[in-house]
Design a protein around this motif. Structure first.
Motif, PDB file in Angstrom:
ATOM      1  N   ARG A  34       0.817  -1.376   0.154  1.00 41.92           N
ATOM      2  CA  ARG A  34       0.167  -0.177   0.037  1.00 41.92           C
ATOM      3  C   ARG A  34       0.920   1.399  -0.014  1.00 41.92           C
ATOM      4  O   ARG A  34       0.571   2.425  -0.548  1.00 41.92           O
ATOM      5  N   GLU A  35       2.255   1.242   0.351  1.00 41.91           N
ATOM      6  CA  GLU A  35       3.012   2.438   0.391  1.00 41.91           C
ATOM      7  C   GLU A  35       3.760   2.583  -0.745  1.00 41.91           C
ATOM      8  O   GLU A  35       4.582   3.306  -0.808  1.00 41.91           O
ATOM      9  N   GLY A  36       3.382   1.583  -1.864  1.00 37.98           N
ATOM     10  CA  GLY A  36       4.124   1.595  -3.078  1.00 37.98           C
ATOM     11  C   GLY A  36       5.519   1.066  -3.076  1.00 37.98           C
ATOM     12  O   GLY A  36       6.057   1.173  -4.259  1.00 37.98           O
ATOM     13  N   LEU A  37       5.945   0.104  -2.115  1.00 37.10           N
ATOM     14  CA  LEU A  37       7.181  -0.706  -2.277  1.00 37.10           C
ATOM     15  C   LEU A  37       7.259  -1.782  -3.012  1.00 37.10           C
ATOM     16  O   LEU A  37       8.227  -2.238  -3.372  1.00 37.10           O
ATOM     17  N   PHE A  38       6.213  -2.171  -3.551  1.00 32.38           N
ATOM     18  CA  PHE A  38       5.964  -3.273  -4.587  1.00 32.38           C
ATOM     19  C   PHE A  38       5.278  -3.254  -5.893  1.00 32.38           C
ATOM     20  O   PHE A  38       3.931  -3.225  -5.860  1.00 32.38           O
ATOM     21  N   PRO A  39       5.740  -2.316  -6.897  1.00 32.69           N
ATOM     22  CA  PRO A  39       5.083  -1.669  -7.841  1.00 32.69           C
ATOM     23  C   PRO A  39       4.699  -2.575  -8.693  1.00 32.69           C
ATOM     24  O   PRO A  39       3.707  -2.410  -9.813  1.00 32.69           O
ATOM     25  N   ASN A  40       5.591  -3.965  -8.877  1.00 28.10           N
ATOM     26  CA  ASN A  40       5.245  -4.754 -10.227  1.00 28.10           C
ATOM     27  C   ASN A  40       5.357  -6.177  -9.454  1.00 28.10           C
ATOM     28  O   ASN A  40       5.862  -6.992  -9.807  1.00 28.10           O
ATOM     29  N   GLU A  41       3.735  -6.525  -9.041  1.00 31.03           N
ATOM     30  CA  GLU A  41       3.547  -7.731  -8.417  1.00 31.03           C
ATOM     31  C   GLU A  41       2.453  -8.342  -9.036  1.00 31.03           C
ATOM     32  O   GLU A  41       1.497  -7.462  -9.753  1.00 31.03           O
ATOM     33  N   PHE A  42       2.497  -9.660  -9.360  1.00 31.14           N
ATOM     34  CA  PHE A  42       1.617 -10.382 -10.262  1.00 31.14           C
ATOM     35  C   PHE A  42       1.361 -11.652  -9.531  1.00 31.14           C
ATOM     36  O   PHE A  42       2.074 -12.219  -8.924  1.00 31.14           O
ATOM     37  N   LEU A  43      -0.143 -11.810  -9.984  1.00 32.24           N
ATOM     38  CA  LEU A  43      -0.612 -13.246  -9.193  1.00 32.24           C
ATOM     39  C   LEU A  43      -1.087 -14.416 -10.433  1.00 32.24           C
ATOM     40  O   LEU A  43      -1.364 -13.850 -11.275  1.00 32.24           O
ATOM     41  N   TYR A  44      -0.591 -15.768 -10.005  1.00 33.12           N
ATOM     42  CA  TYR A  44      -0.871 -16.600 -11.173  1.00 33.12           C
ATOM     43  C   TYR A  44      -2.202 -17.388 -10.474  1.00 33.12           C
ATOM     44  O   TYR A  44      -2.299 -17.833  -9.034  1.00 33.12           O
ATOM     45  N   GLN A  45      -3.150 -17.378 -11.289  1.00 35.64           N
ATOM     46  CA  GLN A  45      -4.574 -18.077 -10.649  1.00 35.64           C
ATOM     47  C   GLN A  45      -4.799 -19.336 -11.371  1.00 35.64           C
ATOM     48  O   GLN A  45      -4.582 -19.400 -12.569  1.00 35.64           O
ATOM     49  N   VAL A  71      18.140  -2.336 -15.672  1.00 32.10           N
ATOM     50  CA  VAL A  71      17.981  -4.070 -15.925  1.00 32.10           C
ATOM     51  C   VAL A  71      16.871  -4.589 -15.008  1.00 32.10           C
ATOM     52  O   VAL A  71      16.382  -3.911 -13.938  1.00 32.10           O
ATOM     53  N   ALA A  72      16.012  -5.507 -15.472  1.00 37.06           N
ATOM     54  CA  ALA A  72      14.949  -5.828 -15.016  1.00 37.06           C
ATOM     55  C   ALA A  72      15.303  -7.023 -14.001  1.00 37.06           C
ATOM     56  O   ALA A  72      16.331  -7.575 -14.090  1.00 37.06           O
ATOM     57  N   TYR A  73      14.656  -7.046 -12.932  1.00 37.30           N
ATOM     58  CA  TYR A  73      15.297  -8.011 -11.589  1.00 37.30           C
ATOM     59  C   TYR A  73      13.986  -8.790 -11.312  1.00 37.30           C
ATOM     60  O   TYR A  73      12.800  -8.247 -10.962  1.00 37.30           O
ATOM     61  N   LEU A  74      14.368 -10.055 -11.143  1.00 36.92           N
ATOM     62  CA  LEU A  74      13.323 -11.067 -10.547  1.00 36.92           C
ATOM     63  C   LEU A  74      13.435 -10.979  -9.067  1.00 36.92           C
ATOM     64  O   LEU A  74      14.479 -11.504  -8.675  1.00 36.92           O
ATOM     65  N   GLU A  75      12.589 -10.235  -8.342  1.00 36.46           N
ATOM     66  CA  GLU A  75      12.762 -10.016  -6.846  1.00 36.46           C
ATOM     67  C   GLU A  75      12.162 -10.992  -6.195  1.00 36.46           C
ATOM     68  O   GLU A  75      12.641 -11.374  -5.064  1.00 36.46           O
ATOM     69  N   GLY A  76      11.110 -11.874  -6.727  1.00 36.61           N
ATOM     70  CA  GLY A  76      10.566 -12.964  -6.035  1.00 36.61           C
ATOM     71  C   GLY A  76       9.600 -13.677  -6.891  1.00 36.61           C
ATOM     72  O   GLY A  76       9.112 -13.237  -7.726  1.00 36.61           O
ATOM     73  N   ILE A  77       9.626 -14.944  -6.529  1.00 41.60           N
ATOM     74  CA  ILE A  77       8.790 -16.069  -7.359  1.00 41.60           C
ATOM     75  C   ILE A  77       8.709 -17.306  -6.564  1.00 41.60           C
ATOM     76  O   ILE A  77       9.530 -17.764  -5.754  1.00 41.60           O
ATOM     77  N   TYR A  78       7.198 -17.562  -6.461  1.00 44.06           N
ATOM     78  CA  TYR A  78       6.760 -18.663  -5.676  1.00 44.06           C
ATOM     79  C   TYR A  78       5.571 -19.373  -6.348  1.00 44.06           C
ATOM     80  O   TYR A  78       4.690 -18.773  -6.588  1.00 44.06           O
ATOM     81  N   GLN A  85       6.276 -28.266 -10.195  1.00 51.82           N
ATOM     82  CA  GLN A  85       6.537 -29.548 -11.168  1.00 51.82           C
ATOM     83  C   GLN A  85       5.232 -29.137 -12.143  1.00 51.82           C
ATOM     84  O   GLN A  85       5.079 -30.315 -12.915  1.00 51.82           O
ATOM     85  N   GLN A  86       4.874 -28.201 -12.694  1.00 51.26           N
ATOM     86  CA  GLN A  86       3.631 -28.138 -13.226  1.00 51.26           C
ATOM     87  C   GLN A  86       4.001 -26.947 -14.498  1.00 51.26           C
ATOM     88  O   GLN A  86       3.087 -26.366 -14.974  1.00 51.26           O
ATOM     89  N   HIS A  87       5.099 -26.599 -14.669  1.00 52.73           N
ATOM     90  CA  HIS A  87       5.650 -25.700 -15.557  1.00 52.73           C
ATOM     91  C   HIS A  87       4.881 -24.157 -15.145  1.00 52.73           C
ATOM     92  O   HIS A  87       5.029 -23.116 -16.151  1.00 52.73           O
ATOM     93  N   ILE A  88       4.688 -23.900 -14.028  1.00 55.28           N
ATOM     94  CA  ILE A  88       3.951 -22.462 -13.635  1.00 55.28           C
ATOM     95  C   ILE A  88       5.081 -21.641 -13.588  1.00 55.28           C
ATOM     96  O   ILE A  88       4.801 -20.477 -13.921  1.00 55.28           O
ATOM     97  N   ALA A  89       6.171 -21.819 -12.791  1.00 55.17           N
ATOM     98  CA  ALA A  89       7.416 -21.114 -12.504  1.00 55.17           C
ATOM     99  C   ALA A  89       7.883 -20.671 -14.192  1.00 55.17           C
ATOM    100  O   ALA A  89       8.304 -19.440 -14.459  1.00 55.17           O
ATOM    101  N   ARG A  90       8.020 -21.612 -15.078  1.00 58.13           N
ATOM    102  CA  ARG A  90       8.153 -21.356 -16.401  1.00 58.13           C
ATOM    103  C   ARG A  90       7.387 -20.284 -17.100  1.00 58.13           C
ATOM    104  O   ARG A  90       7.682 -19.434 -17.717  1.00 58.13           O
ATOM    105  N   THR A  91       6.050 -20.379 -16.905  1.00 58.17           N
ATOM    106  CA  THR A  91       5.193 -19.465 -17.615  1.00 58.17           C
ATOM    107  C   THR A  91       5.454 -18.009 -16.945  1.00 58.17           C
ATOM    108  O   THR A  91       5.212 -17.080 -17.527  1.00 58.17           O
ATOM    109  N   LEU A  92       5.533 -18.043 -15.605  1.00 55.64           N
ATOM    110  CA  LEU A  92       5.713 -16.847 -14.924  1.00 55.64           C
ATOM    111  C   LEU A  92       6.923 -16.158 -15.412  1.00 55.64           C
ATOM    112  O   LEU A  92       7.017 -14.932 -15.498  1.00 55.64           O
TER     113      LEU A  92
END
Length: 149
Positions: A34-45, A71-78, A85-92
């Motif tokens: 809410r403070e704007g510290l995470f401006p580029n966050e995405f959810l996989y449903q 440079v673009a940076y991958l800060e986190g992925i989960y 093991q369903q290729h979701i991380a690859r899709t992300l």
């Protein structure tokens, strides 16, 4: 679409997933979002349930191994364990690459802790190249030593 940007409505789902990576309380992550510290966050449903997240940034400071700046940076992925093991991380990751290209960037950097072997395997499996390793040190002073001055 399975991947969408995190909004105020979906921030709690994101925080619950992100807390698994960053070891912070979800309520604290919601506050930071809410403070704007995470401006580029995405959810996989999948099946109407948020099961994975992706956090991206653009870094303007020095990034080990980068050919240019910014440079673009991958800060986190989960991905939740039962969906791995369903290729979701690859899709992300493909989504992250498209996102970076839309920003006019040509590289995607990332990092992980030296002892996080699972993350290292993940990065290598998805085509990342290791560019360096470092171990950081700290020397703490005791109160007695500080009183000498």
């Amino acid at each position: 679409q399975m991947i969408e940007e995190v909004t105020i409505e979906s921030v709690q789902d994101w925080a619950n997933l992100a807390s698994q990576v960053w070891q912070k309380e979800p309520s604290y992550l919601v506050k930071e979002f809410r403070e704007g510290l995470f401006p580029n966050e995405f959810l996989y449903q999948k099946d109407g349930k948020c099961i994975a997240f992706l956090s991206l940034s653009i870094r303007y400071d020095y990034v080990e191994g980068a050919k240019s700046s910014p440079v673009a940076y991958l800060e986190g992925i989960y991905v939740m364990e039962e969906y791995q093991q369903q290729h979701i991380a690859r899709t992300l990751l493909e989504y992250a690459k498209k996102w970076a290209r839309k920003q006019g960037l040509h590289q995607l950097a990332s990092d992980c802790e030296w002892n996080n072997v699972a993350s290292q395997v993940f990065h290598q499996k998805l085509g990342f190249t290791e560019v360096s390793r470092s171990v950081h040190y700290m020397l703490n002073f005791t109160e007695e030593e500080e009183d000498v001055r």
